[in-house]
Design a protein around this motif. Sequence first.
Motif, PDB file in Angstrom:
ATOM      1  N   ALA A  31     -10.374 -13.274  20.220  1.00 10.05           N
ATOM      2  CA  ALA A  31      -8.945 -13.552  20.348  1.00 10.05           C
ATOM      3  C   ALA A  31      -8.157 -12.291  20.028  1.00 10.05           C
ATOM      4  N   PHE A  32      -7.174 -12.006  20.864  1.00  8.07           N
ATOM      5  CA  PHE A  32      -6.335 -10.819  20.676  1.00  8.07           C
ATOM      6  C   PHE A  32      -4.992 -11.063  21.342  1.00  8.07           C
ATOM      7  N   VAL A  33      -4.091 -10.110  21.195  1.00  7.88           N
ATOM      8  CA  VAL A  33      -2.760 -10.230  21.797  1.00  7.88           C
ATOM      9  C   VAL A  33      -2.662  -9.267  22.976  1.00  7.88           C
ATOM     10  N   ALA A  34      -2.290  -9.792  24.125  1.00  2.93           N
ATOM     11  CA  ALA A  34      -2.145  -8.996  25.344  1.00  2.93           C
ATOM     12  C   ALA A  34      -0.873  -8.150  25.286  1.00  2.93           C
ATOM     13  N   PRO A  35      -0.770  -7.151  26.163  1.00  2.00           N
ATOM     14  CA  PRO A  35       0.428  -6.298  26.169  1.00  2.00           C
ATOM     15  C   PRO A  35       1.737  -7.055  26.341  1.00  2.00           C
ATOM     16  N   VAL A  41      -7.960 -15.342  24.690  1.00  2.00           N
ATOM     17  CA  VAL A  41      -9.279 -15.615  24.128  1.00  2.00           C
ATOM     18  C   VAL A  41     -10.285 -15.427  25.247  1.00  2.00           C
ATOM     19  N   LEU A  42     -11.288 -14.588  24.990  1.00  2.00           N
ATOM     20  CA  LEU A  42     -12.309 -14.319  25.991  1.00  2.00           C
ATOM     21  C   LEU A  42     -13.694 -14.574  25.425  1.00  2.00           C
ATOM     22  N   PRO A  43     -14.562 -15.236  26.179  1.00  2.00           N
ATOM     23  CA  PRO A  43     -15.958 -15.293  25.754  1.00  2.00           C
ATOM     24  C   PRO A  43     -16.569 -13.908  25.974  1.00  2.00           C
TER      25      PRO A  43
END
Length: 163
Positions: A31-35, A41-43
């Motif tokens: 899980a991260f924050v996009a620009p 959330v990516l597998p």
Amino acid sequence: MTAAVRQGDPALLDTDLARRLLAADIPARLAFVAPDGTPRVLPINFLWTGEEVVMAGFRPSAKTRALRARPAVALTIDTAGPPPEVLLVRGRAEITEVDGVVPEYETMMRRGMPADQADAYLGELRRRGTPMERIIVRPEWVGVLDFQTRFPAAMPDFLTEAP
């Protein structure tokens, strides 16, 4: 030992549950924050080195551009159960550009596919000189949930009490 160690303590990485999930051939969820400021959330395949969660990607990628801009991440490695088992990790992503195949990526691919398919796939990546990115996360906060001895903090008491 698990119950004595508080959620958030990286010592939870030494629990049986954490060791089992870190060694499993299942994807993590990153899980991260996009620009644009929205969550993602990516597998993603991973390899635990004993100190770092290592992941990889092909460069250039939108994922690593976002991670460079906002390196705070969360990882979940879990099973469906019953009961579900969950390892939660928070930390900061660090990215290194690699010319060729990230060594840990090769290990990940070899554990997840037949040897002849892995040889062909990795051989083609090498032949093409595919540039990659090595992504690492050193756990700063760790949580485990086994829904037997450890439950989410907000779970109603009557669900966690013995009959």
